[in-house]
Design a protein around this motif. Structure first.
Motif, short mmCIF file in Angstrom:
data_model
loop_
_atom_site.label_atom_id
_atom_site.label_comp_id
_atom_site.label_asym_id
_atom_site.label_seq_id
_atom_site.Cartn_x
_atom_site.Cartn_y
_atom_site.Cartn_z
N SER A 1 0.85 -1.19 0.00
CA SER A 1 0.00 0.00 0.00
C SER A 1 0.89 1.25 0.00
O SER A 1 2.09 1.18 0.30
CB SER A 1 -0.92 0.01 1.21
OG SER A 1 -0.18 0.11 2.41
N GLU B 1 -4.07 10.36 1.46
CA GLU B 1 -4.21 9.18 0.61
C GLU B 1 -3.46 9.38 -0.70
O GLU B 1 -3.31 10.51 -1.19
CB GLU B 1 -5.68 8.89 0.33
CG GLU B 1 -6.37 9.90 -0.56
CD GLU B 1 -7.78 9.49 -0.96
OE1 GLU B 1 -8.00 8.30 -1.24
OE2 GLU B 1 -8.65 10.37 -0.99
N ASP B 2 -2.99 8.30 -1.26
CA ASP B 2 -2.30 8.32 -2.55
C ASP B 2 -3.30 7.97 -3.64
O ASP B 2 -3.77 6.84 -3.73
CB ASP B 2 -1.15 7.32 -2.54
CG ASP B 2 -0.28 7.39 -3.79
OD1 ASP B 2 -0.44 8.36 -4.56
OD2 ASP B 2 0.54 6.48 -3.99
N LEU B 3 -3.64 8.96 -4.46
CA LEU B 3 -4.54 8.72 -5.58
C LEU B 3 -3.72 8.20 -6.75
O LEU B 3 -2.82 8.90 -7.24
CB LEU B 3 -5.29 10.00 -5.94
CG LEU B 3 -6.22 10.53 -4.86
CD1 LEU B 3 -6.92 11.81 -5.31
CD2 LEU B 3 -7.26 9.48 -4.47
N THR B 4 -4.04 7.02 -7.19
CA THR B 4 -3.17 6.29 -8.12
C THR B 4 -3.57 6.42 -9.58
O THR B 4 -3.01 5.75 -10.44
CB THR B 4 -3.13 4.81 -7.73
OG1 THR B 4 -4.48 4.28 -7.75
CG2 THR B 4 -2.55 4.62 -6.33
N GLY B 5 -4.54 7.28 -9.89
CA GLY B 5 -4.98 7.41 -11.27
C GLY B 5 -4.14 8.35 -12.12
O GLY B 5 -4.44 8.55 -13.29
N THR C 1 -8.90 9.84 -9.34
CA THR C 1 -9.15 8.66 -8.52
C THR C 1 -9.12 7.43 -9.43
O THR C 1 -9.17 7.56 -10.66
CB THR C 1 -10.51 8.75 -7.83
OG1 THR C 1 -11.53 8.64 -8.83
CG2 THR C 1 -10.68 10.08 -7.09
N PRO C 2 -9.04 6.24 -8.86
CA PRO C 2 -9.10 5.04 -9.70
C PRO C 2 -10.33 4.99 -10.59
O PRO C 2 -10.31 4.41 -11.68
CB PRO C 2 -9.08 3.90 -8.69
CG PRO C 2 -8.33 4.45 -7.52
CD PRO C 2 -8.75 5.89 -7.45
N GLY C 3 -11.42 5.64 -10.17
CA GLY C 3 -12.63 5.69 -10.99
C GLY C 3 -12.68 6.84 -11.97
O GLY C 3 -13.69 7.01 -12.66
N GLY C 4 -11.58 7.62 -12.03
CA GLY C 4 -11.50 8.70 -13.01
C GLY C 4 -12.06 10.03 -12.55
O GLY C 4 -12.16 10.97 -13.36
#
Length: 331
Positions: free
Chosen positions: A50, A119-123, A237-240
């Motif tokens: 993580s 938090e680390d936003l991975t997008g 975000t992972p969801g864009g």
């Protein structure tokens, strides 16, 4: 970095990570994220794969070499944990996405600096996404326009930084146009001291700034704006979904101040973010002020030990050309 600016290591950041994320996980590595000039941004890599992101505010991480900023000056050096947490809380209350705050520490207990973990936003960034997949740009920009509409639907009782106004304080100056005019005139003087072309045009620039502010009519609406909003200051975000970063400059100001920056930084994509009802007189003043500020700022920064002076010279060169072009179009 010069020898006087040592990037933080896993050993340095381990106590902060333990306090923020709990003792059950071990920090195995850190990566310094490129691009920051006012704070250090470090990706924390844990033994369960993580990640989180640490923000560090210290003299070693700030290349601007500025005295302690006065938050009552809305355009002062926008940095510090207090500005960050106030902006984070205001955006959360407004329903505007930003990396969620997991830990904040002003005690210097875990690191000899003010620090926060988010938090680390991975997008990735919106900037990278627009370049990587032009076909997906319309949907990404539609989501960005929705975020802007939400952000700009919120107002404050007075002009100024969110950290000051939301605490009941007041800022120097009576209006956005007044403070931007004062800042623009300072930027002209600073640019003229560093570039002969700016020096040659100094009188014309000053006269044009005075002429433009004379066209601006008073206004009592103070809109919630980011202040330096380019696609590089938006993570996905992972969801864009877009999320704002570098939020310390969050303020109540004129929405036109936001839009001149959006237009510069989004370039051909700006049309998807354009809003109706903007004041053309303010746009003209703020556009010239922004360009000349992006001459003086980078030229001042590279007088120190900033590690990428070529990039800053390029920014200054482009914006000097734009500022002088605005003079020609006005004559």
């Amino acid at each position: 970095m010069t020898p006087t600016r040592r990037p933080l290591t896993t050993t340095d950041l381990a106590p902060l990570a333990r306090a923020a994320l709990g003792p059950g996980r071990t920090l195995t590595g850190v990566e310094r994220v490129r691009g920051g000039t006012k704070k250090g941004v470090y990706r924390l890599i844990l033994d369960d794969d993580s990640t989180a992101v640490a923000y560090v505010w210290s003299a070693d991480e700030d290349y601007w070499d500025q005295p302690d900023p006065d938050p009552r000056d809305v355009f002062s050096h926008g940095t510090g944990l207090g500005l960050f947490t106030a902006a984070h809380d205001r955006l959360a209350a407004a329903g505007v996405r930003t990396p969620r705050l997991r830990f904040a520490d002003s005690t210097h207990t875990h690191l000899p600096a003010d620090a926060a973990v988010v938090e680390d936003l991975t997008g990735g960034s919106l900037e990278d996404a627009l370049a990587r997949d032009p076909g997906a740009a319309p949907q990404a920009l539609e989501r960005m326009a929705e975020l802007l509409a939400t952000l700009h639907s919120h107002t404050g009782p007075r002009f100024g930084k969110v950290a000051v106004v939301d605490a009941g304080g007041s800022s120097y100056g009576d209006s956005c146009e007044q403070r931007i005019t004062e800042g623009a005139l300072r930027s002209v003087a600073e640019a003229a001291a560093r570039d002969p072309r700016a020096a040659a045009a100094r009188r014309e620039l000053e006269e044009e700034i005075h002429a433009l502010v004379a066209e601006v009519r008073p206004r009592d609406r103070h809109t919630l704006i980011h202040g330096e909003l380019g696609a590089d200051h938006v993570l996905l975000t992972p969801g864009g979904q877009p999320a704002l970063i570098d939020i310390e400059g969050l303020m109540y100001s004129d929405v036109e101040h936001e839009h001149v920056f959006l237009r510069l930084r989004f370039g051909p994509h700006y049309d998807a973010l354009r809003a109706p009802g903007l004041d053309e007189a303010r746009l003209r003043l703020y556009r010239l002020a922004m360009h000349i500020g992006l001459v003086s700022g980078p030229l001042t920064l590279i007088e120190g030990d900033f590690p990428d002076p070529g990039r800053m010279r390029g920014i200054a060169e482009h914006n000097l050309h734009e500022a002088l072009s605005l003079l020609k179009s006005a004559s």
